[in-house]
Design a protein around this motif. Structure first.
Motif, PDB file in Angstrom:
ATOM      1  N   SER A 113     -33.619 -25.348 -14.036  1.00 19.87           N
ATOM      2  CA  SER A 113     -32.858 -25.121 -15.286  1.00 19.87           C
ATOM      3  C   SER A 113     -33.318 -24.003 -15.732  1.00 19.87           C
ATOM      4  CB  SER A 113     -32.497 -26.392 -16.099  1.00 19.87           C
ATOM      5  OG  SER A 113     -34.174 -26.588 -16.383  1.00 19.87           O
ATOM      6  N   ALA A 114     -32.068 -23.705 -16.607  1.00 19.71           N
ATOM      7  CA  ALA A 114     -32.038 -21.878 -16.549  1.00 19.71           C
ATOM      8  C   ALA A 114     -33.427 -21.557 -17.663  1.00 19.71           C
ATOM      9  CB  ALA A 114     -31.626 -21.689 -18.383  1.00 19.71           C
ATOM     10  N   ARG A 115     -33.978 -20.694 -17.394  1.00 18.99           N
ATOM     11  CA  ARG A 115     -35.487 -20.396 -17.299  1.00 18.99           C
ATOM     12  C   ARG A 115     -36.273 -20.267 -16.556  1.00 18.99           C
ATOM     13  NH1 ARG A 115     -35.934 -18.587 -23.214  1.00 18.99           N
ATOM     14  NH2 ARG A 115     -34.100 -16.674 -23.759  1.00 18.99           N
ATOM     15  N   ASP A 116     -36.210 -21.804 -15.947  1.00 18.62           N
ATOM     16  CA  ASP A 116     -37.597 -22.028 -14.937  1.00 18.62           C
ATOM     17  C   ASP A 116     -37.671 -21.262 -13.796  1.00 18.62           C
ATOM     18  OD1 ASP A 116     -37.495 -24.395 -16.310  1.00 18.62           O
ATOM     19  OD2 ASP A 116     -36.333 -25.579 -14.420  1.00 18.62           O
ATOM     20  N   ARG A 117     -38.986 -21.180 -13.337  1.00 24.41           N
ATOM     21  CA  ARG A 117     -39.371 -19.911 -12.044  1.00 24.41           C
ATOM     22  C   ARG A 117     -39.729 -20.043 -10.644  1.00 24.41           C
ATOM     23  NH1 ARG A 117     -40.027 -20.086 -17.297  1.00 24.41           N
ATOM     24  NH2 ARG A 117     -42.755 -20.309 -17.285  1.00 24.41           N
ATOM     25  N   VAL A 118     -38.382 -19.690 -10.114  1.00 21.75           N
ATOM     26  CA  VAL A 118     -38.534 -20.161  -8.902  1.00 21.75           C
ATOM     27  C   VAL A 118     -39.182 -18.472  -7.980  1.00 21.75           C
ATOM     28  CG1 VAL A 118     -36.878 -21.158  -6.961  1.00 21.75           C
ATOM     29  CG2 VAL A 118     -37.276 -22.116  -9.272  1.00 21.75           C
ATOM     30  N   VAL A 119     -39.836 -19.138  -7.153  1.00 25.80           N
ATOM     31  CA  VAL A 119     -40.099 -18.166  -6.197  1.00 25.80           C
ATOM     32  C   VAL A 119     -39.647 -18.198  -5.012  1.00 25.80           C
ATOM     33  CG1 VAL A 119     -42.565 -17.555  -4.665  1.00 25.80           C
ATOM     34  CG2 VAL A 119     -43.152 -17.851  -7.123  1.00 25.80           C
ATOM     35  N   VAL A 120     -38.872 -17.002  -4.506  1.00 25.97           N
ATOM     36  CA  VAL A 120     -38.098 -17.055  -3.125  1.00 25.97           C
ATOM     37  C   VAL A 120     -38.763 -16.109  -2.268  1.00 25.97           C
ATOM     38  CG1 VAL A 120     -36.140 -15.872  -2.309  1.00 25.97           C
ATOM     39  CG2 VAL A 120     -36.704 -17.080  -4.539  1.00 25.97           C
ATOM     40  N   GLN A 121     -39.243 -16.439  -0.784  1.00 20.45           N
ATOM     41  CA  GLN A 121     -40.231 -15.692   0.011  1.00 20.45           C
ATOM     42  C   GLN A 121     -38.963 -15.904   1.232  1.00 20.45           C
ATOM     43  OE1 GLN A 121     -44.135 -17.476   1.072  1.00 20.45           O
ATOM     44  NE2 GLN A 121     -44.703 -14.785   1.864  1.00 20.45           N
ATOM     45  N   LEU A 122     -37.897 -15.115   1.354  1.00 23.11           N
ATOM     46  CA  LEU A 122     -37.381 -15.092   2.937  1.00 23.11           C
ATOM     47  C   LEU A 122     -36.856 -13.765   3.310  1.00 23.11           C
ATOM     48  CD1 LEU A 122     -34.425 -17.045   0.921  1.00 23.11           C
ATOM     49  CD2 LEU A 122     -35.220 -18.189   2.610  1.00 23.11           C
ATOM     50  N   PRO A 123     -36.610 -14.335   4.398  1.00 31.90           N
ATOM     51  CA  PRO A 123     -36.423 -12.485   5.579  1.00 31.90           C
ATOM     52  C   PRO A 123     -35.363 -12.221   5.714  1.00 31.90           C
ATOM     53  CG  PRO A 123     -36.186 -15.101   6.583  1.00 31.90           C
ATOM     54  CD  PRO A 123     -36.893 -15.173   5.360  1.00 31.90           C
ATOM     55  N   ASN A 124     -35.032 -11.578   5.555  1.00 28.08           N
ATOM     56  CA  ASN A 124     -33.560 -10.990   5.529  1.00 28.08           C
ATOM     57  C   ASN A 124     -32.443 -11.536   6.698  1.00 28.08           C
ATOM     58  OD1 ASN A 124     -34.963  -8.917   4.538  1.00 28.08           O
ATOM     59  ND2 ASN A 124     -33.690  -6.981   6.675  1.00 28.08           N
ATOM     60  N   VAL A 125     -32.023 -12.709   6.066  1.00 35.72           N
ATOM     61  CA  VAL A 125     -31.242 -13.801   5.817  1.00 35.72           C
ATOM     62  C   VAL A 125     -29.816 -13.741   4.849  1.00 35.72           C
ATOM     63  CG1 VAL A 125     -32.068 -15.082   7.613  1.00 35.72           C
ATOM     64  CG2 VAL A 125     -32.301 -15.963   5.712  1.00 35.72           C
ATOM     65  N   ALA A 126     -28.663 -14.497   5.643  1.00 32.11           N
ATOM     66  CA  ALA A 126     -27.721 -14.367   4.240  1.00 32.11           C
ATOM     67  C   ALA A 126     -27.904 -15.786   3.465  1.00 32.11           C
ATOM     68  CB  ALA A 126     -26.859 -15.267   5.222  1.00 32.11           C
ATOM     69  N   GLU A 127     -28.683 -16.567   3.341  1.00 33.65           N
ATOM     70  CA  GLU A 127     -29.275 -17.020   2.479  1.00 33.65           C
ATOM     71  C   GLU A 127     -30.143 -16.806   1.208  1.00 33.65           C
ATOM     72  OE1 GLU A 127     -28.607 -19.715   6.415  1.00 33.65           O
ATOM     73  OE2 GLU A 127     -29.426 -18.768   5.474  1.00 33.65           O
ATOM     74  N   PHE A 128     -30.974 -15.732   1.687  1.00 31.85           N
ATOM     75  CA  PHE A 128     -31.042 -15.074   0.255  1.00 31.85           C
ATOM     76  C   PHE A 128     -29.971 -14.929   0.038  1.00 31.85           C
ATOM     77  CE2 PHE A 128     -32.049 -11.018  -2.106  1.00 31.85           C
ATOM     78  CZ  PHE A 128     -33.855 -11.297  -2.501  1.00 31.85           C
ATOM     79  N   PHE A 129     -29.061 -14.277  -0.728  1.00 34.54           N
ATOM     80  CA  PHE A 129     -28.158 -14.092  -1.434  1.00 34.54           C
ATOM     81  C   PHE A 129     -27.420 -15.492  -1.926  1.00 34.54           C
ATOM     82  CE2 PHE A 129     -28.549 -10.188   1.199  1.00 34.54           C
ATOM     83  CZ  PHE A 129     -28.440  -9.627   0.456  1.00 34.54           C
ATOM     84  N   ALA A 130     -27.081 -16.406  -1.259  1.00 33.38           N
ATOM     85  CA  ALA A 130     -26.846 -17.946  -1.576  1.00 33.38           C
ATOM     86  C   ALA A 130     -27.818 -17.899  -2.643  1.00 33.38           C
ATOM     87  CB  ALA A 130     -26.648 -18.428  -0.254  1.00 33.38           C
ATOM     88  N   VAL A 131     -29.233 -18.682  -2.191  1.00 37.51           N
ATOM     89  CA  VAL A 131     -29.752 -18.530  -3.293  1.00 37.51           C
ATOM     90  C   VAL A 131     -30.405 -17.997  -4.613  1.00 37.51           C
ATOM     91  CG1 VAL A 131     -32.241 -18.697  -3.319  1.00 37.51           C
ATOM     92  CG2 VAL A 131     -31.587 -20.194  -1.654  1.00 37.51           C
ATOM     93  N   CYS A 132     -30.510 -16.771  -4.591  1.00 37.81           N
ATOM     94  CA  CYS A 132     -30.405 -15.701  -5.582  1.00 37.81           C
ATOM     95  C   CYS A 132     -29.290 -15.499  -6.847  1.00 37.81           C
ATOM     96  CB  CYS A 132     -30.350 -14.293  -5.272  1.00 37.81           C
ATOM     97  SG  CYS A 132     -32.225 -13.925  -4.443  1.00 37.81           S
ATOM     98  N   PHE A 133     -27.770 -15.579  -6.024  1.00 33.57           N
ATOM     99  CA  PHE A 133     -26.346 -15.537  -6.843  1.00 33.57           C
ATOM    100  C   PHE A 133     -26.823 -17.815  -7.635  1.00 33.57           C
ATOM    101  CE2 PHE A 133     -25.440 -12.177  -4.822  1.00 33.57           C
ATOM    102  CZ  PHE A 133     -25.070 -11.452  -5.858  1.00 33.57           C
ATOM    103  N   ALA A 134     -27.122 -18.403  -6.623  1.00 37.99           N
ATOM    104  CA  ALA A 134     -27.113 -19.912  -7.627  1.00 37.99           C
ATOM    105  C   ALA A 134     -28.243 -19.788  -9.040  1.00 37.99           C
ATOM    106  CB  ALA A 134     -27.357 -20.695  -5.881  1.00 37.99           C
ATOM    107  N   LEU A 135     -29.316 -19.434  -8.021  1.00 35.09           N
ATOM    108  CA  LEU A 135     -30.260 -19.173  -9.520  1.00 35.09           C
ATOM    109  C   LEU A 135     -30.016 -18.593  -9.944  1.00 35.09           C
ATOM    110  CD1 LEU A 135     -33.451 -18.923  -7.656  1.00 35.09           C
ATOM    111  CD2 LEU A 135     -32.775 -20.687  -8.107  1.00 35.09           C
ATOM    112  N   PHE A 136     -28.987 -16.856 -10.089  1.00 42.02           N
ATOM    113  CA  PHE A 136     -28.470 -15.908 -11.249  1.00 42.02           C
ATOM    114  C   PHE A 136     -27.465 -17.306 -11.761  1.00 42.02           C
ATOM    115  CE2 PHE A 136     -29.245 -12.597  -8.871  1.00 42.02           C
ATOM    116  CZ  PHE A 136     -30.188 -12.138  -9.587  1.00 42.02           C
ATOM    117  N   ARG A 137     -26.509 -17.758 -10.994  1.00 36.09           N
ATOM    118  CA  ARG A 137     -25.441 -18.673 -12.054  1.00 36.09           C
ATOM    119  C   ARG A 137     -26.172 -20.144 -13.430  1.00 36.09           C
ATOM    120  NH1 ARG A 137     -20.444 -17.871  -8.084  1.00 36.09           N
ATOM    121  NH2 ARG A 137     -19.991 -16.530  -8.235  1.00 36.09           N
ATOM    122  N   LEU A 138     -27.394 -20.611 -12.703  1.00 38.08           N
ATOM    123  CA  LEU A 138     -28.180 -21.460 -13.618  1.00 38.08           C
ATOM    124  C   LEU A 138     -28.781 -20.880 -14.597  1.00 38.08           C
ATOM    125  CD1 LEU A 138     -30.382 -24.190 -10.481  1.00 38.08           C
ATOM    126  CD2 LEU A 138     -28.587 -24.315 -12.707  1.00 38.08           C
ATOM    127  N   GLY A 139     -28.748 -19.246 -14.256  1.00 35.45           N
ATOM    128  CA  GLY A 139     -29.647 -19.215 -15.530  1.00 35.45           C
ATOM    129  C   GLY A 139     -30.988 -19.302 -14.618  1.00 35.45           C
TER     130      GLY A 139
END
Length: 546
Positions: free
Chosen positions: A77-103
């Protein structure tokens, strides 16, 4: 009514924030809203190319919505911290924008980080989730996740792009989109990692207000348009690759981002030809490899690089001699970039004289970037003289995350950030980087904090004391040399190297050279004189080369 921010975040003073809003720097836009706007403007334009996959802006926007719903189903949920360790793959952006949408708040780790760093990030940030690839470059991140999960009690979820084994598969989380409250643009959106001169990296809080201003201004300076095609060759989570103007700058402009898993000419040159790449960013060692490959006919003879209009070089100082080769060898313009994840970014401009482009590291983005060059007593030095770089401005942080004691040293009382860089400033405003004042090695753009590596080595039973220093290197700029005073039997170099690997530190932090000595030279106050050690190893290298 006072605002509530993520605990541990130091906001800009309210009067300063009001001034930045009035100047149009801070617009109130969020990352999720930015992507939504681009998807509505040109839904069918390609946003990402990753191997054989091509995602349009509509698809990236939809995937982000669906993943946000899946993350919420897990309880993120909002303000939860999530460590993201991904190489150069498209999923990096889907994950990040999904987390941004959640807050929720991504914490951006690099693929090279190992157990020591990842456990620290997860524990310090009290992360609830950890997002990884299954494996990359021969390394299994699931085994790393098992180690980290056993050490960090707050970590509830490990999410894997690829074969998940006992963990949660990222592909299983795509769900029916939901509507979530829009995050605040002046609160923390994500946490980046500092270069760090003391121990493990500090966490850098960035907001949509400050970061999107930097991205917009960078995209304008670099002349980005919807026709821009950016090759993401450096690690995608690096600040340079994200925002200078980087992948997010290109997405902001409506252009296309092409993901390269490796930055070698063998992989990058075919992508430049196939996708008609117009710009990319490299650190100096990689730029030298590209130049040599192109000059030898590897690039110009085998692949058409004529679409490449701009090569950005940053992360470490680019020597004038090598910089002068870019235009004649690669046939594109050079732009030097000097910046930091804490904020300030400098660019050479397209209309700068060639001499400034090849010999300086650029000038600041903003008219409201305040730059001071000072002596050891914080007094301004004379114009053109070398001094410590201090800065504050509309996208330079006012404090590290949850680091009150360190912030008292890293920032002045009136909010200037002590960058640790030694620079001189020309009358034009351009900066020339002269070195580092902090106890840090810049290994081809990877920052190594001396005391972190020293502390690991001191844990070895046959190490009495150790001092890690930089030694000059024609390829990386600097490599690291550990001077070791042994305890008892002198350990073998390979034994110490293996010991460090077993302690789970990133490979680039392992000393490139180890010298065994009986004692260290000392300063007048009894401290280890690292200047003498640096001079000693530099002279040894010079003697060996002659």
């Amino acid at each position: 009514m006072s605002k509530s921010y993520l605990p541990g975040f130091t906001p800009w003073p309210e009067k300063v924030a009001e001034r930045y809003r009035a100047a149009g720097y801070w617009t109130g836009e969020t990352f999720g809203a930015m992507l939504r706007a681009r998807a509505q403007e040109h839904p069918e334009r390609p946003a990402l190319v990753c191997g054989t996959r091509r995602w349009t802006y509509r698809e990236l926007d939809q995937r982000s919505d669906q993943l946000a719903a899946g993350f919420a189903r897990l309880g993120i949920s909002a303000r939860d911290r999530v460590v993201v360790q991904l190489p150069n793959v498209a999923e990096f952006f889907a994950v990040c924008f999904a987390l941004f949408r959640l807050g929720a708040v991504p914490v951006f780790a690099l693929p090279a980080h190992r157990r020591a760093e990842i456990s620290y990030f997860c524990e310090f940030a009290e992360a609830t989730a950890y997002v990884i690839a299954d494996s990359d470059g021969g390394f299994d991140y699931r085994q790393l996740a098992r180690q980290v999960s056993a050490e960090v009690p707050t970590l509830k979820h490990v999410i894997v792009a690829g074969e998940a084994q006992e963990f949660c598969a990222l592909d299983s989380l795509y769900d029916s989109p939901q509507t979530f409250p829009e995050p605040r643009p002046d609160d923390v959106a994500f946490l980046q990692l500092s270069g760090g001169s003391t121990g493990l990296p500090k966490l850098i809080p960035r907001t949509p207000d400050d970061y999107l201003y930097s991205i917009r201004a960078s995209a304008d300076i670099c002349g980005l348009t919807p026709d821009s095609v950016y090759l993401c060759a450096l690690p995608v989570a690096h600040n340079f690759t994200l925002s200078s103007p980087g992948t997010l700058g290109v997405l902001y402009a409506g252009g296309c981002v092409v993901m390269a898993r490796r930055a070698s000419p063998d992989e990058a040159f075919p992508l430049i030809e196939a996708e008609r790449v117009t710009l990319t960013a490299l650190v100096p060692p990689l730029a030298m490899v590209w130049l040599d490959a192109a000059a030898s006919g590897h690039g110009s003879g085998k692949h058409d690089l004529s679409s490449l209009q701009l090569l950005q070089v940053g992360g470490a100082k680019f020597t004038t001699e090598v910089a002068q080769r870019v235009r004649p060898v690669l046939g594109c313009a050079l732009q030097q970039v000097f910046g930091m994840a804490e904020g300030l970014v400098n660019y050479t401009r397209h209309d700068d004289p060639e001499q400034l482009i090849v010999s300086t590291q650029g000038r600041p983005i903003s008219a409201d970037d305040e730059v001071r060059v000072v002596d050891d007593e914080d007094c301004d030095v004379a114009p053109g003289e070398v001094g410590h770089l201090l800065t504050r401005g509309p996208y330079t942080i006012r404090g590290y995350y949850r680091a009150e004691e360190h912030n008292a040293r890293a920032f002045t009382a009136d909010g200037f950030y002590r960058t640790g860089d030694l620079v001189s400033q020309l009358p034009s405003g351009h900066l020339v980087v002269e070195g580092r004042a902090k106890d840090q090695i810049n290994r081809g753009g990877d920052k190594v904090a001396a005391d972190e590596v020293e502390n690991h080595l001191l844990a070895h039973p046959n190490v009495h004391d150790v001092a890690l220093v930089a030694m000059p290197d024609a390829y990386l700029g600097e490599r690291s040399c550990a001077f070791v005073i042994p305890r008892g039997a002198v350990p073998r170099t390979l034994e110490l190297t293996y010991f460090l690997r077993e302690r789970g530190i990133a490979h680039y932090k392992i000393p490139d050279r180890i010298e065994f000595v009986d004692h260290f030279p000392k300063t007048g106050v009894g401290k280890v004189n690292k200047r003498v050690l640096r001079e000693r190893i530099a002279q040894q290298l010079k003697n060996a080369a002659t």
